[in-house]
Scaffold this active site. Sequence first.
Site, PDB file in Angstrom:
ATOM      1  N   TYR A 139       0.837  -1.210   0.000  1.00 14.79           N
ATOM      2  CA  TYR A 139       0.000   0.000   0.000  1.00 14.79           C
ATOM      3  C   TYR A 139       0.872   1.261   0.000  1.00 14.79           C
ATOM      4  O   TYR A 139       0.696   2.154  -0.841  1.00 14.79           O
ATOM      5  CB  TYR A 139      -0.921  -0.021   1.224  1.00 14.79           C
ATOM      6  CG  TYR A 139      -1.871   1.156   1.298  1.00 14.79           C
ATOM      7  CD1 TYR A 139      -3.006   1.223   0.502  1.00 14.79           C
ATOM      8  CD2 TYR A 139      -1.624   2.221   2.179  1.00 14.79           C
ATOM      9  CE1 TYR A 139      -3.876   2.309   0.564  1.00 14.79           C
ATOM     10  CE2 TYR A 139      -2.489   3.310   2.253  1.00 14.79           C
ATOM     11  CZ  TYR A 139      -3.609   3.342   1.445  1.00 14.79           C
ATOM     12  OH  TYR A 139      -4.468   4.420   1.510  1.00 14.79           O
ATOM     13  N   LYS A 143       1.515   3.958  -3.117  1.00 14.30           N
ATOM     14  CA  LYS A 143       1.219   5.378  -2.886  1.00 14.30           C
ATOM     15  C   LYS A 143       2.474   6.229  -3.139  1.00 14.30           C
ATOM     16  O   LYS A 143       2.387   7.317  -3.712  1.00 14.30           O
ATOM     17  CB  LYS A 143       0.709   5.602  -1.456  1.00 14.30           C
ATOM     18  CG  LYS A 143      -0.653   4.995  -1.183  1.00 14.30           C
ATOM     19  CD  LYS A 143      -1.725   5.624  -2.039  1.00 14.30           C
ATOM     20  CE  LYS A 143      -3.115   5.097  -1.747  1.00 14.30           C
ATOM     21  NZ  LYS A 143      -4.111   5.542  -2.718  1.00 14.30           N
ATOM     22  N   LEU A 166      -8.872   7.758   7.480  1.00 15.98           N
ATOM     23  CA  LEU A 166      -9.996   8.639   7.193  1.00 15.98           C
ATOM     24  C   LEU A 166     -11.164   8.315   8.115  1.00 15.98           C
ATOM     25  O   LEU A 166     -11.547   7.136   8.250  1.00 15.98           O
ATOM     26  CB  LEU A 166     -10.454   8.462   5.742  1.00 15.98           C
ATOM     27  CG  LEU A 166      -9.448   8.823   4.657  1.00 15.98           C
ATOM     28  CD1 LEU A 166     -10.012   8.486   3.275  1.00 15.98           C
ATOM     29  CD2 LEU A 166      -9.048  10.294   4.716  1.00 15.98           C
ATOM     30  N   ARG A 174     -16.465  -2.278   5.252  1.00 15.74           N
ATOM     31  CA  ARG A 174     -15.061  -2.642   5.457  1.00 15.74           C
ATOM     32  C   ARG A 174     -14.884  -2.868   6.955  1.00 15.74           C
ATOM     33  O   ARG A 174     -14.500  -1.950   7.690  1.00 15.74           O
ATOM     34  CB  ARG A 174     -14.120  -1.520   4.983  1.00 15.74           C
ATOM     35  CG  ARG A 174     -14.132  -1.281   3.479  1.00 15.74           C
ATOM     36  CD  ARG A 174     -13.062  -0.268   3.092  1.00 15.74           C
ATOM     37  NE  ARG A 174     -13.193   0.186   1.721  1.00 15.74           N
ATOM     38  CZ  ARG A 174     -12.526   1.207   1.206  1.00 15.74           C
ATOM     39  NH1 ARG A 174     -11.656   1.875   1.958  1.00 15.74           N
ATOM     40  NH2 ARG A 174     -12.692   1.572  -0.044  1.00 15.74           N
TER      41      ARG A 174
HETATM   42  N1  LIG Z   1      -9.346   4.635   3.970  1.00 16.71           N
HETATM   43  C1  LIG Z   1      -8.451   5.365   4.591  1.00 16.71           C
HETATM   44  O1  LIG Z   1      -8.429   5.452   5.834  1.00 16.71           O
HETATM   45  C2  LIG Z   1      -7.426   6.145   3.793  1.00 16.71           C
HETATM   46  C3  LIG Z   1      -6.399   6.803   4.485  1.00 16.71           C
HETATM   47  C4  LIG Z   1      -5.497   7.561   3.753  1.00 16.71           C
HETATM   48  C5  LIG Z   1      -5.599   7.663   2.392  1.00 16.71           C
HETATM   49  N2  LIG Z   1      -6.577   6.996   1.726  1.00 16.71           N
HETATM   50  C6  LIG Z   1      -6.641   7.130   0.265  1.00 16.71           C
HETATM   51  O2  LIG Z   1      -7.489   8.220  -0.038  1.00 16.71           O
HETATM   52  C7  LIG Z   1      -8.081   8.022  -1.330  1.00 16.71           C
HETATM   53  C8  LIG Z   1      -9.591   8.234  -1.240  1.00 16.71           C
HETATM   54  O3  LIG Z   1     -10.104   7.346  -0.266  1.00 16.71           O
HETATM   55  P1  LIG Z   1     -11.684   7.231  -0.025  1.00 16.71           P
HETATM   56  O4  LIG Z   1     -11.858   6.260   1.076  1.00 16.71           O
HETATM   57  O5  LIG Z   1     -12.288   8.580   0.063  1.00 16.71           O
HETATM   58  O6  LIG Z   1     -12.119   6.562  -1.410  1.00 16.71           O
HETATM   59  P2  LIG Z   1     -13.319   5.529  -1.676  1.00 16.71           P
HETATM   60  O7  LIG Z   1     -14.490   5.863  -0.845  1.00 16.71           O
HETATM   61  O8  LIG Z   1     -12.788   4.143  -1.607  1.00 16.71           O
HETATM   62  O9  LIG Z   1     -13.667   5.903  -3.201  1.00 16.71           O
HETATM   63  C9  LIG Z   1     -12.765   5.608  -4.212  1.00 16.71           C
HETATM   64  C10 LIG Z   1     -13.158   6.219  -5.532  1.00 16.71           C
HETATM   65  O10 LIG Z   1     -12.355   5.594  -6.549  1.00 16.71           O
HETATM   66  C11 LIG Z   1     -13.208   5.036  -7.544  1.00 16.71           C
HETATM   67  N3  LIG Z   1     -12.709   3.742  -8.027  1.00 16.71           N
HETATM   68  C12 LIG Z   1     -12.415   2.658  -7.291  1.00 16.71           C
HETATM   69  N4  LIG Z   1     -12.061   1.633  -8.111  1.00 16.71           N
HETATM   70  C13 LIG Z   1     -12.143   2.108  -9.374  1.00 16.71           C
HETATM   71  C14 LIG Z   1     -11.914   1.538 -10.659  1.00 16.71           C
HETATM   72  N5  LIG Z   1     -11.528   0.258 -10.807  1.00 16.71           N
HETATM   73  N6  LIG Z   1     -12.089   2.311 -11.735  1.00 16.71           N
HETATM   74  C15 LIG Z   1     -12.483   3.592 -11.599  1.00 16.71           C
HETATM   75  N7  LIG Z   1     -12.725   4.199 -10.428  1.00 16.71           N
HETATM   76  C16 LIG Z   1     -12.564   3.457  -9.323  1.00 16.71           C
HETATM   77  C17 LIG Z   1     -14.549   4.815  -6.850  1.00 16.71           C
HETATM   78  O11 LIG Z   1     -15.548   4.782  -7.844  1.00 16.71           O
HETATM   79  P3  LIG Z   1     -16.844   3.804  -7.685  1.00 16.71           P
HETATM   80  O12 LIG Z   1     -17.749   4.530  -6.751  1.00 16.71           O
HETATM   81  O13 LIG Z   1     -17.358   3.701  -9.058  1.00 16.71           O
HETATM   82  O14 LIG Z   1     -16.352   2.506  -7.117  1.00 16.71           O
HETATM   83  C18 LIG Z   1     -14.624   6.013  -5.923  1.00 16.71           C
HETATM   84  O15 LIG Z   1     -15.082   7.148  -6.609  1.00 16.71           O
HETATM   85  C19 LIG Z   1      -7.672   6.623  -1.768  1.00 16.71           C
HETATM   86  O16 LIG Z   1      -6.609   6.720  -2.672  1.00 16.71           O
HETATM   87  C20 LIG Z   1      -7.205   5.955  -0.482  1.00 16.71           C
HETATM   88  O17 LIG Z   1      -6.208   4.973  -0.707  1.00 16.71           O
HETATM   89  C21 LIG Z   1      -7.510   6.243   2.398  1.00 16.71           C
END
Ligand SMILES: NC(=O)c1ccc[n+]([C@@H]2O[C@H](COP(=O)([O-])OP(=O)(O)OC[C@H]3O[C@@H](n4cnc5c(N)ncnc54)[C@H](OP(=O)(O)O)[C@@H]3O)[C@@H](O)[C@H]2O)c1
Length: 238
Positions: A139, A143, A166, A174
Amino acid sequence: MAVAGGSGGDGGRGRSCFVLGASGETGRVLLRELLARQLFARVTLIGRRWLSLGEETGEAVEQVVVDFERLSEHAAAFLGHDVGFCCLGTTRAKAGVDGFIRVDRDYVAQAAQLAQAGGCKHFLLQSARGANQDSHFLYLRVKGEVESLVQAVDFDRCTILRPAMLLCKRQESRPMELIVQRFLGVVAWVFPTAYSVPVEMVARAMVASVLQPGKGKVEVLENRDIHKLGKAVPQQGT
Ligand SMILES: NC(=O)c1ccc[n+]([C@@H]2O[C@H](COP(=O)([O-])OP(=O)(O)OC[C@H]3O[C@@H](n4cnc5c(N)ncnc54)[C@H](OP(=O)(O)O)[C@@H]3O)[C@@H](O)[C@H]2O)c1
């Protein structure tokens, strides 16, 4: 609040932005912020599926559905935007190792290139805390790699946000993340900026970054910086 600036937060010059990942937890809140603050005359959502948005989003929002596996065929979607926001991402559990790398690194890097070619001056990438292309952890390595690839694209300005966990009410199930979120939500009462960040704060930090003049070509915002910057713009309704 003034219309957002193109590359330097210089108010009034920028008129258009795109958002990748607007259906996600951060992207959804970001879109709300952008519309409520009327920062751009045109907001284009570039995604793999059509989103049903409320009527209140108005005419400012356009949607372009693209095939991310053939992104180069969708160069037109990236044409003419001053600012690009990227909140795209998936998980290894959902997409497998290859799928995760494809989305979080390849799609993002390709989108950044198309954006720059289309005239985008300021690209904002939501990365993650600890991103490091030399990491042994997939991961963090992916990144780190995507950060390097995006930095190598010649934007006038590139802002990389590295949020910690987040905090949000995630629509998707999840279970492990939920447990950690609950724990860190409590920890945040004592150490609010250390281990987590609400998605609202990330979105506001993105908005603040666009409104402020850049500090150099590439700016990396760690979790504490995101909290600080996010507080620099007033919450909606206050
Ligand atoms: N989770 C955490 O605690 C955390 C912490 C730090 C950083 N981050 C990073 O922050 C970023 C945003 O996180 P988030 O949780 O707000 O995102 P999220 O809710 O998982 O949403 C991800 C977005 O990416 C799109 N996506 C996923 N798979 C795809 C594919 N195969 N093709 C096209 N689009 C796709 C989704 O579209 P659909 O709705 O169509 O699926 C959605 O719009 C990510 O890069 C994540 O790694 C996350």
